[in-house]
Design a protein around this motif. Structure first.
Motif, PDB file in Angstrom:
ATOM      1  N   ALA A   1      44.169  50.464  -4.303  1.00  0.00           N
ATOM      2  CA  ALA A   1      43.831  51.701  -5.008  1.00  0.00           C
ATOM      3  C   ALA A   1      43.394  51.437  -6.449  1.00  0.00           C
ATOM      4  O   ALA A   1      42.605  52.199  -7.020  1.00  0.00           O
ATOM      5  CB  ALA A   1      45.016  52.658  -4.974  1.00  0.00           C
ATOM      6  N   ASP A   2      43.919  50.362  -7.054  1.00  0.00           N
ATOM      7  CA  ASP A   2      43.564  50.047  -8.446  1.00  0.00           C
ATOM      8  C   ASP A   2      42.421  49.040  -8.531  1.00  0.00           C
ATOM      9  O   ASP A   2      42.250  48.358  -9.546  1.00  0.00           O
ATOM     10  CB  ASP A   2      44.786  49.525  -9.208  1.00  0.00           C
ATOM     11  CG  ASP A   2      45.260  48.163  -8.697  1.00  0.00           C
ATOM     12  OD1 ASP A   2      44.848  47.754  -7.587  1.00  0.00           O
ATOM     13  OD2 ASP A   2      46.050  47.521  -9.410  1.00  0.00           O
ATOM     14  N   HIS A   3      41.622  48.963  -7.502  1.00  0.00           N
ATOM     15  CA  HIS A   3      40.495  48.037  -7.442  1.00  0.00           C
ATOM     16  C   HIS A   3      39.642  48.100  -8.711  1.00  0.00           C
ATOM     17  O   HIS A   3      39.405  47.088  -9.380  1.00  0.00           O
ATOM     18  CB  HIS A   3      39.652  48.369  -6.188  1.00  0.00           C
ATOM     19  CG  HIS A   3      38.281  47.785  -6.164  1.00  0.00           C
ATOM     20  ND1 HIS A   3      37.278  48.271  -5.352  1.00  0.00           N
ATOM     21  CD2 HIS A   3      37.692  46.770  -6.853  1.00  0.00           C
ATOM     22  CE1 HIS A   3      36.180  47.579  -5.528  1.00  0.00           C
ATOM     23  NE2 HIS A   3      36.394  46.665  -6.440  1.00  0.00           N
ATOM     24  N   LEU A   4      39.188  49.282  -9.079  1.00  0.00           N
ATOM     25  CA  LEU A   4      38.260  49.402 -10.201  1.00  0.00           C
ATOM     26  C   LEU A   4      38.934  49.137 -11.543  1.00  0.00           C
ATOM     27  O   LEU A   4      38.302  48.591 -12.463  1.00  0.00           O
ATOM     28  CB  LEU A   4      37.603  50.775 -10.182  1.00  0.00           C
ATOM     29  CG  LEU A   4      36.757  51.058  -8.928  1.00  0.00           C
ATOM     30  CD1 LEU A   4      36.129  52.439  -8.989  1.00  0.00           C
ATOM     31  CD2 LEU A   4      35.690  49.987  -8.744  1.00  0.00           C
ATOM     32  N   GLU A   5      40.215  49.476 -11.656  1.00  0.00           N
ATOM     33  CA  GLU A   5      40.960  49.131 -12.869  1.00  0.00           C
ATOM     34  C   GLU A   5      41.065  47.614 -13.006  1.00  0.00           C
ATOM     35  O   GLU A   5      40.985  47.067 -14.118  1.00  0.00           O
ATOM     36  CB  GLU A   5      42.346  49.767 -12.845  1.00  0.00           C
ATOM     37  CG  GLU A   5      42.364  51.276 -13.041  1.00  0.00           C
ATOM     38  CD  GLU A   5      41.868  52.057 -11.833  1.00  0.00           C
ATOM     39  OE1 GLU A   5      41.803  51.465 -10.726  1.00  0.00           O
ATOM     40  OE2 GLU A   5      41.567  53.254 -11.976  1.00  0.00           O
ATOM     41  N   GLN A   6      41.233  46.922 -11.887  1.00  0.00           N
ATOM     42  CA  GLN A   6      41.270  45.455 -11.932  1.00  0.00           C
ATOM     43  C   GLN A   6      39.920  44.886 -12.367  1.00  0.00           C
ATOM     44  O   GLN A   6      39.863  43.915 -13.131  1.00  0.00           O
ATOM     45  CB  GLN A   6      41.661  44.892 -10.565  1.00  0.00           C
ATOM     46  CG  GLN A   6      43.117  45.122 -10.182  1.00  0.00           C
ATOM     47  CD  GLN A   6      43.574  44.150  -9.116  1.00  0.00           C
ATOM     48  OE1 GLN A   6      43.418  42.946  -9.245  1.00  0.00           O
ATOM     49  NE2 GLN A   6      44.146  44.685  -8.047  1.00  0.00           N
ATOM     50  N   VAL A   7      38.847  45.480 -11.895  1.00  0.00           N
ATOM     51  CA  VAL A   7      37.518  45.026 -12.319  1.00  0.00           C
ATOM     52  C   VAL A   7      37.357  45.213 -13.823  1.00  0.00           C
ATOM     53  O   VAL A   7      36.860  44.318 -14.526  1.00  0.00           O
ATOM     54  CB  VAL A   7      36.415  45.791 -11.552  1.00  0.00           C
ATOM     55  CG1 VAL A   7      35.024  45.394 -12.080  1.00  0.00           C
ATOM     56  CG2 VAL A   7      36.507  45.518 -10.061  1.00  0.00           C
ATOM     57  N   ASP A   8      37.794  46.356 -14.330  1.00  0.00           N
ATOM     58  CA  ASP A   8      37.738  46.590 -15.780  1.00  0.00           C
ATOM     59  C   ASP A   8      38.524  45.529 -16.539  1.00  0.00           C
ATOM     60  O   ASP A   8      38.083  45.037 -17.596  1.00  0.00           O
ATOM     61  CB  ASP A   8      38.295  47.973 -16.118  1.00  0.00           C
ATOM     62  CG  ASP A   8      37.428  49.111 -15.594  1.00  0.00           C
ATOM     63  OD1 ASP A   8      36.248  48.860 -15.281  1.00  0.00           O
ATOM     64  OD2 ASP A   8      37.949  50.240 -15.501  1.00  0.00           O
ATOM     65  N   ALA A   9      39.695  45.164 -16.021  1.00  0.00           N
ATOM     66  CA  ALA A   9      40.530  44.161 -16.673  1.00  0.00           C
ATOM     67  C   ALA A   9      39.845  42.800 -16.687  1.00  0.00           C
ATOM     68  O   ALA A   9      39.914  42.066 -17.684  1.00  0.00           O
ATOM     69  CB  ALA A   9      41.882  44.073 -15.956  1.00  0.00           C
TER      70      ALA A   9
ATOM     71  N   TYR B   1      30.694  47.300 -12.121  1.00  0.00           N
ATOM     72  CA  TYR B   1      30.378  45.870 -12.101  1.00  0.00           C
ATOM     73  C   TYR B   1      29.170  45.572 -12.994  1.00  0.00           C
ATOM     74  O   TYR B   1      28.314  46.436 -13.221  1.00  0.00           O
ATOM     75  CB  TYR B   1      30.069  45.419 -10.666  1.00  0.00           C
ATOM     76  CG  TYR B   1      31.302  45.240  -9.802  1.00  0.00           C
ATOM     77  CD1 TYR B   1      31.874  43.987  -9.617  1.00  0.00           C
ATOM     78  CD2 TYR B   1      31.898  46.331  -9.176  1.00  0.00           C
ATOM     79  CE1 TYR B   1      32.998  43.816  -8.825  1.00  0.00           C
ATOM     80  CE2 TYR B   1      33.031  46.180  -8.384  1.00  0.00           C
ATOM     81  CZ  TYR B   1      33.570  44.913  -8.218  1.00  0.00           C
ATOM     82  OH  TYR B   1      34.697  44.740  -7.441  1.00  0.00           O
ATOM     83  N   ASP B   2      29.097  44.330 -13.471  1.00  0.00           N
ATOM     84  CA  ASP B   2      27.958  43.918 -14.295  1.00  0.00           C
ATOM     85  C   ASP B   2      26.680  43.826 -13.473  1.00  0.00           C
ATOM     86  O   ASP B   2      25.589  44.106 -13.978  1.00  0.00           O
ATOM     87  CB  ASP B   2      28.238  42.549 -14.936  1.00  0.00           C
ATOM     88  CG  ASP B   2      29.361  42.611 -15.948  1.00  0.00           C
ATOM     89  OD1 ASP B   2      29.211  43.337 -16.946  1.00  0.00           O
ATOM     90  OD2 ASP B   2      30.400  41.943 -15.734  1.00  0.00           O
ATOM     91  N   ALA B   3      26.807  43.374 -12.221  1.00  0.00           N
ATOM     92  CA  ALA B   3      25.632  43.208 -11.365  1.00  0.00           C
ATOM     93  C   ALA B   3      25.958  43.697  -9.960  1.00  0.00           C
ATOM     94  O   ALA B   3      27.080  43.514  -9.470  1.00  0.00           O
ATOM     95  CB  ALA B   3      25.193  41.745 -11.323  1.00  0.00           C
ATOM     96  N   VAL B   4      24.982  44.320  -9.339  1.00  0.00           N
ATOM     97  CA  VAL B   4      25.128  44.834  -7.978  1.00  0.00           C
ATOM     98  C   VAL B   4      24.094  44.155  -7.090  1.00  0.00           C
ATOM     99  O   VAL B   4      22.889  44.175  -7.385  1.00  0.00           O
ATOM    100  CB  VAL B   4      24.927  46.361  -7.933  1.00  0.00           C
ATOM    101  CG1 VAL B   4      24.954  46.867  -6.481  1.00  0.00           C
ATOM    102  CG2 VAL B   4      25.977  47.053  -8.775  1.00  0.00           C
ATOM    103  N   LEU B   5      24.573  43.553  -6.012  1.00  0.00           N
ATOM    104  CA  LEU B   5      23.705  42.989  -4.990  1.00  0.00           C
ATOM    105  C   LEU B   5      23.837  43.861  -3.748  1.00  0.00           C
ATOM    106  O   LEU B   5      24.949  44.222  -3.368  1.00  0.00           O
ATOM    107  CB  LEU B   5      24.122  41.550  -4.638  1.00  0.00           C
ATOM    108  CG  LEU B   5      24.352  40.580  -5.798  1.00  0.00           C
ATOM    109  CD1 LEU B   5      24.935  39.271  -5.283  1.00  0.00           C
ATOM    110  CD2 LEU B   5      23.046  40.317  -6.540  1.00  0.00           C
ATOM    111  N   THR B   6      22.739  44.202  -3.122  1.00  0.00           N
ATOM    112  CA  THR B   6      22.797  44.985  -1.899  1.00  0.00           C
ATOM    113  C   THR B   6      21.766  44.474  -0.910  1.00  0.00           C
ATOM    114  O   THR B   6      20.657  44.084  -1.292  1.00  0.00           O
ATOM    115  CB  THR B   6      22.563  46.483  -2.148  1.00  0.00           C
ATOM    116  OG1 THR B   6      22.552  47.176  -0.880  1.00  0.00           O
ATOM    117  CG2 THR B   6      21.253  46.740  -2.870  1.00  0.00           C
TER     118      THR B   6
END
Length: 363
Positions: free
Chosen positions: A104-112, A141-146
């Protein structure tokens, strides 16, 4: 009434033909695999923390390709990615997909992680079927690959500074030609979940499938109107990756039918984006040296030549006609499959794809 000797002679002839045809295929595949072993790339002076999604067929291929591509590779569980990043201090953190098993805290971890000065990239493998989630994940995220053309503009409009079209690929050390036992052999094979568009297609060709040796595996196939008629061909539920590879190798033709992108039909494509790009199964089937019949996607000709390295269909009538054609034209079927294998080994391995990622991200 046939004599015992005549039956024996017929069986011997059939066995010889079977062995000859399969020997040709196996020998040609082995030659291509040996000839097309790529040289190890020069390693980039970069350290990468990789966070897997839990897609076995993709994650292992990416990890091994990273080890060939960069100086140092670390792998972290999604729940501990920020903790691991703070310990090893990589130059980049590369995340696959960021869905399903992520906390659930995925995006908070990315910020950290970003607050530590570590660059972050996410590679979406489920586009456009889960845009209800990915459109909120991507901007963190800094970069997005799709791998999906239709989502590129959407991510840019959501404020993503760097969005890169990056197709998926295949782990050629796992998905590869091999000789398999008789129990894995079929005329026609399909492995995947019974999304509604697949149900409609297989219901439409059911009368033809009943005349052939068929293998179907996956969940929800009891949705079909013709389920009882085809039940003897169907293995319900998830099939392990290694078993899928054996069935691909044992099939004369493998069908690849992309799932529907229609909102609400087994997906979370809330923006109604079209499916323009091919799925990873396209590369995986081709890497096994088996002829593939796939529905058409816009970017397919950039990766395989239709009619030369892969075969396509637009509707049930064309699918049935091409199944019959290639099941009765063995030399053409084998030659097309071998050209698809060659193209895959040259252009569509994860080693090749990670080199492309390294270039666009500046590793």
């Amino acid at each position: 009434m046939q004599t015992k000797e005549r039956v024996t002679d017929q069986a011997a002839t059939a066995g010889f033909t079977w062995g000859y045809e399969n020997g040709l295929r196996d020998g040609a595949c082995e030659y291509l695999v040996r000839q097309l072993q790529p040289a190890a790339p020069a390693k980039r002076n970069c350290s990468v923390l990789y966070v897997p999604q839990g897609f076995e067929a993709i994650d292992q291929g990416v990890i091994e390709a990273l080890r060939l591509t960069v100086r140092e590779v670390y792998v972290a569980e999604p729940a501990r990615m920020a903790e691991q990043a703070s310990l090893v201090r990589p130059d980049w953190m590369l995340v696959l997909n960021g869905l399903h098993v992520f906390p659930a805290d995925h995006l908070e971890q990315v910020d950290a992680v970003r607050s530590l000065g570590i660059r972050t990239a996410i590679w979406f493998a489920d586009d456009p079927y889960v845009t209800a989630d990915t459109m909120y994940i991507a901007p963190r995220y800094d970069a997005v690959l799709t791998h999906e053309l239709s989502t590129i503009q959407m991510y840019r409009e959501r404020g993503c500074a760097k969005v890169v079209y990056m197709p998926l690929a295949v782990d050629q050390m796992r998905f590869k030609p091999m000789t398999v036992e008789e129990k894995y052999r079929s005329d026609i094979c399909f492995i995947g979940q019974a999304f509604w568009n697949r149900v409609e297609m297989f219901d439409a060709i059911a009368p033809y499938l009943k005349t052939r040796k068929v293998f179907i595996a996956g969940g929800l196939w009891d949705r079909m109107r013709s389920f009882k008629e085809l039940k003897r061909f169907i293995r319900m539920g998830w099939l392990p990756v290694e078993e899928s590879i054996r069935h691909y190798n044992g099939a004369r033709i493998v069908i690849n039918l992309h799932r529907t992108t229609e909102t609400g039909k087994d997906n979370k494509n809330v923006l109604g984006l079209p499916g323009r790009s091919i799925n990873p199964r396209t590369y995986e089937i081709a890497a096994c040296g088996t002829l593939q019949l796939t529905d058409r996607r816009e970017d397919l000709p950039h990766y395989y030549r239709p009619g030369a390295e892969i075969e396509t269909f637009a509707d049930a009538e064309e699918l049935r006609a091409k199944l019959e054609y290639y099941l009765t034209h063995e030399d053409e079927r084998r030659a097309l499959a071998l050209r698809g294998l060659r193209r895959t080994l040259v252009d569509h391995t994860y080693t090749r794809r990670l080199q492309q990622i390294a270039e666009v991200l500046g590793w």
